[in-house]
Design a protein around this motif. Structure first.
Motif, PDB file in Angstrom:
ATOM      1  N   TYR A 144      -2.428  -2.862   6.056  1.00 50.87           N
ATOM      2  CA  TYR A 144      -1.307  -2.071   6.572  1.00 50.87           C
ATOM      3  C   TYR A 144      -0.335  -2.921   7.379  1.00 50.87           C
ATOM      4  CZ  TYR A 144      -2.326  -1.802  11.595  1.00 50.87           C
ATOM      5  OH  TYR A 144      -2.494  -2.102  12.913  1.00 50.87           O
ATOM      6  N   ARG A 150      -4.420  -3.952  -3.246  1.00 53.06           N
ATOM      7  CA  ARG A 150      -3.356  -3.005  -2.922  1.00 53.06           C
ATOM      8  C   ARG A 150      -3.119  -2.029  -4.066  1.00 53.06           C
ATOM      9  NH1 ARG A 150      -2.641  -7.543  -0.044  1.00 53.06           N
ATOM     10  NH2 ARG A 150      -1.711  -7.403   2.056  1.00 53.06           N
ATOM     11  N   LEU A 167      -5.550   4.627   5.093  1.00 55.26           N
ATOM     12  CA  LEU A 167      -4.568   3.553   5.058  1.00 55.26           C
ATOM     13  C   LEU A 167      -4.404   2.911   6.431  1.00 55.26           C
ATOM     14  CD1 LEU A 167      -1.634   4.765   2.788  1.00 55.26           C
ATOM     15  CD2 LEU A 167      -3.549   3.271   2.235  1.00 55.26           C
ATOM     16  N   CYS A 191      -6.870   0.245   6.956  1.00 59.12           N
ATOM     17  CA  CYS A 191      -6.852  -0.807   5.951  1.00 59.12           C
ATOM     18  C   CYS A 191      -6.236  -2.077   6.526  1.00 59.12           C
ATOM     19  CB  CYS A 191      -6.038  -0.324   4.740  1.00 59.12           C
ATOM     20  SG  CYS A 191      -5.925  -1.511   3.411  1.00 59.12           S
ATOM     21  N   ILE A 205       0.826  -1.212   0.000  1.00 54.22           N
ATOM     22  CA  ILE A 205       0.000   0.000   0.000  1.00 54.22           C
ATOM     23  C   ILE A 205       0.865   1.268   0.000  1.00 54.22           C
ATOM     24  CG2 ILE A 205      -2.009  -1.096   1.040  1.00 54.22           C
ATOM     25  CD1 ILE A 205      -1.151   0.121   3.732  1.00 54.22           C
ATOM     26  N   VAL A 208      -5.402   0.837  -3.734  1.00 52.59           N
ATOM     27  CA  VAL A 208      -4.946   1.814  -2.748  1.00 52.59           C
ATOM     28  C   VAL A 208      -3.873   2.714  -3.367  1.00 52.59           C
ATOM     29  CG1 VAL A 208      -3.806   2.128  -0.518  1.00 52.59           C
ATOM     30  CG2 VAL A 208      -5.506   0.306  -0.802  1.00 52.59           C
TER      31      VAL A 208
END
Length: 240
Positions: free
Chosen positions: A213, A38, A207, A210, A13, A41
């Motif tokens: 992460y 990903r 993020l 998420c 990410i 993102v």
């Protein structure tokens, strides 16, 4: 400060790339990430950067970058494997071979590699192979706690310079020894990121919430290293 173009491999990410951009080192030109979730993102946060769907798609036709960064898969190197991992011969961590191929294809000035803290399982081999390509490298141990985070998240890093830039690497090593402190990045780690996580990782809103992460690089660590790389490149820029 010198500004460079950055390419990212195994981007996840984008924690590593986010930190390098925050350091002022330069801007991300392109990235590579296999996971569709990903990549979504990355597309949201780097709309101008091209995102390759697979590192195998990156070759000499890729846009020129000064700095190539990335943490290749760690599953075969991680301490969680309890010694059962196959190291750089494993199906996941063996993708280091693609990373090495790309270095030879695009010849960046600087290479920044991140992976698990199992130093002996990958760092000596990676450094020998980089040397064979003409890169002088320096291994580093930089954890999140070294930049003031309230958690360890230990990682090994290798910084490599093309054309025998060993003096630059030695200067960077000295700077790491001098500046391992929260004041280098100047972030208040006591304030959690938006989203209510109990421990801040320095990720932006969205993020931090998420699920992905967990395998991301803490941006403050790569920001720290990015500042040191920028310092090491500055004399060369000034002499041009």
């Amino acid at each position: 400060m010198v500004a460079v173009n950055i390419g990212g491999l195994f981007s996840g990410i984008g924690g590593l790339e986010l930190g390098l951009e925050s350091s002022g080192l330069g801007r991300v030109s392109w990235m590579a990430e296999a996971s569709p979730a990903r990549r979504a993102v990355l597309a949201r946060h780097w709309p101008a950067a091209h995102v390759y769907k697979d590192v195998r798609d990156v070759d000499e036709r890729a846009p020129t970058v000064d700095v190539l960064c990335g943490g290749f898969p760690c599953q075969d190197l991680s301490p969680a494997s309890r010694g059962r991992g196959k190291g750089l011969d494993g199906p996941k961590s063996g993708l280091w071979a693609e990373y090495l191929r790309i270095i030879g294809d695009i010849c960046p000035r600087v290479v920044l590699i991140e992976n698990a803290p199992t130093w002996r399982q990958w760092v000596p081999v990676v450094r020998r192979q980089l040397w064979a390509l003409g890169y002088a490298s320096l291994p580093l141990r930089v954890s999140a706690e070294d930049v003031g985070a309230p958690h360890r998240r230990a990682r090994c890093w290798v910084v490599a310079y093309a054309d025998g830039g060993g003096q630059s690497a030695m200067r960077l090593d000295a700077e790491v020894a001098r500046h391992r402190a929260a004041s280098v990045v100047g972030r208040d780690w006591r304030t959690p990121s938006p989203g209510g996580l109990p421990v801040a990782d320095g990720l932006p809103g969205g993020l931090d919430r998420c699920r992905m992460y967990g395998d991301a690089v803490v941006p403050a660590v790569s920001e720290f290293i990015g500042r040191l790389i920028a310092q090491s490149l500055q004399p060369a820029a000034d002499s041009e």
